[in-house]
Design a protein around this motif. Sequence first.
Motif, mmCIF file in Angstrom:
data_model
loop_
_atom_site.group_PDB
_atom_site.id
_atom_site.type_symbol
_atom_site.label_atom_id
_atom_site.label_comp_id
_atom_site.label_asym_id
_atom_site.label_seq_id
_atom_site.Cartn_x
_atom_site.Cartn_y
_atom_site.Cartn_z
ATOM 1 N N VAL A 1 1.150 -1.368 0.188
ATOM 2 C CA VAL A 1 0.223 0.066 -0.488
ATOM 3 C C VAL A 1 0.846 1.642 -0.184
ATOM 4 O O VAL A 1 2.190 0.831 0.582
ATOM 5 N N GLN A 2 0.980 2.324 -0.593
ATOM 6 C CA GLN A 2 1.819 3.324 -0.586
ATOM 7 C C GLN A 2 1.163 3.809 0.429
ATOM 8 O O GLN A 2 -0.074 4.199 1.920
ATOM 9 N N SER A 3 2.279 5.089 1.168
ATOM 10 C CA SER A 3 2.167 5.500 2.436
ATOM 11 C C SER A 3 0.869 6.139 2.843
ATOM 12 O O SER A 3 0.389 7.128 1.807
ATOM 13 N N GLY A 4 0.693 6.502 4.046
ATOM 14 C CA GLY A 4 -1.466 6.881 4.092
ATOM 15 C C GLY A 4 -2.021 6.157 4.066
ATOM 16 O O GLY A 4 -3.689 6.391 4.317
ATOM 17 N N GLY A 5 -1.853 4.790 3.208
ATOM 18 C CA GLY A 5 -3.352 4.196 2.866
ATOM 19 C C GLY A 5 -3.115 3.299 4.251
ATOM 20 O O GLY A 5 -2.745 3.261 5.529
ATOM 21 N N SER A 6 -4.122 1.881 4.549
ATOM 22 C CA SER A 6 -4.912 1.603 5.540
ATOM 23 C C SER A 6 -4.897 -0.461 4.826
ATOM 24 O O SER A 6 -4.796 -0.490 3.905
ATOM 25 N N LEU A 7 -4.645 -0.824 5.820
ATOM 26 C CA LEU A 7 -4.528 -1.904 5.710
ATOM 27 C C LEU A 7 -5.481 -3.368 7.125
ATOM 28 O O LEU A 7 -5.192 -2.676 8.256
ATOM 29 N N ARG A 8 -6.295 -4.355 5.675
ATOM 30 C CA ARG A 8 -6.912 -5.088 7.556
ATOM 31 C C ARG A 8 -5.873 -6.681 7.978
ATOM 32 O O ARG A 8 -6.130 -6.839 6.605
ATOM 33 N N LEU A 9 -5.485 -6.417 9.160
ATOM 34 C CA LEU A 9 -4.497 -7.800 8.807
ATOM 35 C C LEU A 9 -5.631 -8.687 9.476
ATOM 36 O O LEU A 9 -6.602 -8.051 10.444
ATOM 37 N N THR A 10 -5.514 -10.104 9.383
ATOM 38 C CA THR A 10 -7.030 -10.984 10.187
ATOM 39 C C THR A 10 -6.396 -12.934 10.526
ATOM 40 O O THR A 10 -5.259 -12.734 9.940
ATOM 41 N N CYS A 11 -6.406 -12.784 11.842
ATOM 42 C CA CYS A 11 -5.306 -13.577 12.116
ATOM 43 C C CYS A 11 -6.721 -14.735 12.819
ATOM 44 O O CYS A 11 -6.892 -14.562 13.402
ATOM 45 N N ALA A 12 -6.550 -16.120 11.725
ATOM 46 C CA ALA A 12 -7.535 -16.900 12.112
ATOM 47 C C ALA A 12 -6.798 -18.377 13.227
ATOM 48 O O ALA A 12 -5.995 -18.512 13.208
ATOM 49 N N ALA A 13 -7.743 -18.405 14.618
ATOM 50 C CA ALA A 13 -7.296 -18.790 14.882
ATOM 51 C C ALA A 13 -8.068 -20.414 15.178
ATOM 52 O O ALA A 13 -9.198 -20.223 15.221
ATOM 53 N N SER A 14 -7.108 -21.184 15.647
ATOM 54 C CA SER A 14 -8.451 -22.788 15.804
ATOM 55 C C SER A 14 -8.898 -23.074 16.796
ATOM 56 O O SER A 14 -7.835 -23.103 18.231
ATOM 57 N N GLY A 15 -10.163 -22.526 17.245
ATOM 58 C CA GLY A 15 -10.585 -23.037 18.396
ATOM 59 C C GLY A 15 -10.542 -21.891 19.007
ATOM 60 O O GLY A 15 -10.298 -21.542 18.705
ATOM 61 N N SER A 16 -11.253 -22.610 20.592
ATOM 62 C CA SER A 16 -11.473 -21.021 21.281
ATOM 63 C C SER A 16 -10.394 -20.998 22.577
ATOM 64 O O SER A 16 -10.979 -21.548 22.930
ATOM 65 N N ILE A 17 -9.936 -20.372 21.793
ATOM 66 C CA ILE A 17 -8.620 -19.908 22.237
ATOM 67 C C ILE A 17 -8.402 -18.409 23.760
ATOM 68 O O ILE A 17 -7.666 -17.778 24.473
ATOM 69 N N PHE A 18 -9.687 -17.522 23.676
ATOM 70 C CA PHE A 18 -9.540 -16.553 23.404
ATOM 71 C C PHE A 18 -9.280 -16.455 25.591
ATOM 72 O O PHE A 18 -8.952 -15.271 25.862
ATOM 73 N N LEU A 19 -10.235 -17.104 26.114
ATOM 74 C CA LEU A 19 -10.006 -17.699 27.013
ATOM 75 C C LEU A 19 -8.657 -17.873 27.747
ATOM 76 O O LEU A 19 -8.219 -16.965 29.477
ATOM 77 N N ASN A 20 -7.894 -18.458 27.031
ATOM 78 C CA ASN A 20 -6.330 -19.079 27.770
ATOM 79 C C ASN A 20 -5.347 -18.260 27.203
ATOM 80 O O ASN A 20 -4.145 -18.758 28.184
ATOM 81 N N TYR A 21 -5.820 -17.294 26.288
ATOM 82 C CA TYR A 21 -4.392 -16.877 25.802
ATOM 83 C C TYR A 21 -4.769 -15.554 25.193
ATOM 84 O O TYR A 21 -5.725 -15.169 25.066
ATOM 85 N N HIS A 22 -3.468 -14.291 25.609
ATOM 86 C CA HIS A 22 -3.745 -13.095 25.303
ATOM 87 C C HIS A 22 -3.226 -13.003 24.193
ATOM 88 O O HIS A 22 -1.993 -14.090 24.000
ATOM 89 N N MET A 23 -3.704 -12.241 23.195
ATOM 90 C CA MET A 23 -3.609 -11.857 21.667
ATOM 91 C C MET A 23 -2.258 -11.108 21.455
ATOM 92 O O MET A 23 -2.308 -10.006 21.559
ATOM 93 N N GLY A 24 -1.800 -11.095 20.379
ATOM 94 C CA GLY A 24 -1.012 -10.151 20.129
ATOM 95 C C GLY A 24 -0.457 -9.868 18.418
ATOM 96 O O GLY A 24 -0.565 -10.769 17.810
ATOM 97 N N TRP A 25 -0.133 -9.232 18.166
ATOM 98 C CA TRP A 25 0.501 -8.459 16.440
ATOM 99 C C TRP A 25 2.425 -8.121 16.894
ATOM 100 O O TRP A 25 2.494 -7.362 17.604
ATOM 101 N N TYR A 26 2.919 -9.329 16.358
ATOM 102 C CA TYR A 26 4.007 -8.414 16.111
ATOM 103 C C TYR A 26 4.887 -7.823 14.774
ATOM 104 O O TYR A 26 3.727 -8.509 13.797
ATOM 105 N N ARG A 27 5.844 -7.802 14.745
ATOM 106 C CA ARG A 27 6.730 -7.008 13.094
ATOM 107 C C ARG A 27 7.911 -7.481 13.391
ATOM 108 O O ARG A 27 8.525 -7.514 14.379
#
Length: 123
Positions: free
Chosen positions: A12-38
Amino acid sequence: QVQLLESGGGEVQSGGSLRLTCAASGSIFLNYHMGWYRQAPGKQREVVATISNGGTPNYADSVKGRFTISRDTDKNTVTLQMNSLKPEDTAVYYCHANPTWAAKQFGEDKPYWGQGTQVTVSS
């Protein structure tokens, strides 16, 4: 075993937007903190944003006000909405699942990483 699959990267060009999605296997949010790294070429992997198992977000100073992390507990997805992108945001972005303290007491002590998705911001 937790599996994380990222999607939504691209160029994308500077100033633009993107949307990242992470699909997790199963219902993990109760037991895991989630994050994005780069990780940019020649640099160490760094945290971008996290969301606790209770839904509290946190952001790196470099992305505050531009990026938003959220989750959908019905779809088991974590998204990173990235606006006002800059060339310095160029990196491979990774989804991360970190077990909570409570989960570790029950043997869920392994963090997980997705395979990464490339984000390139051109000036």
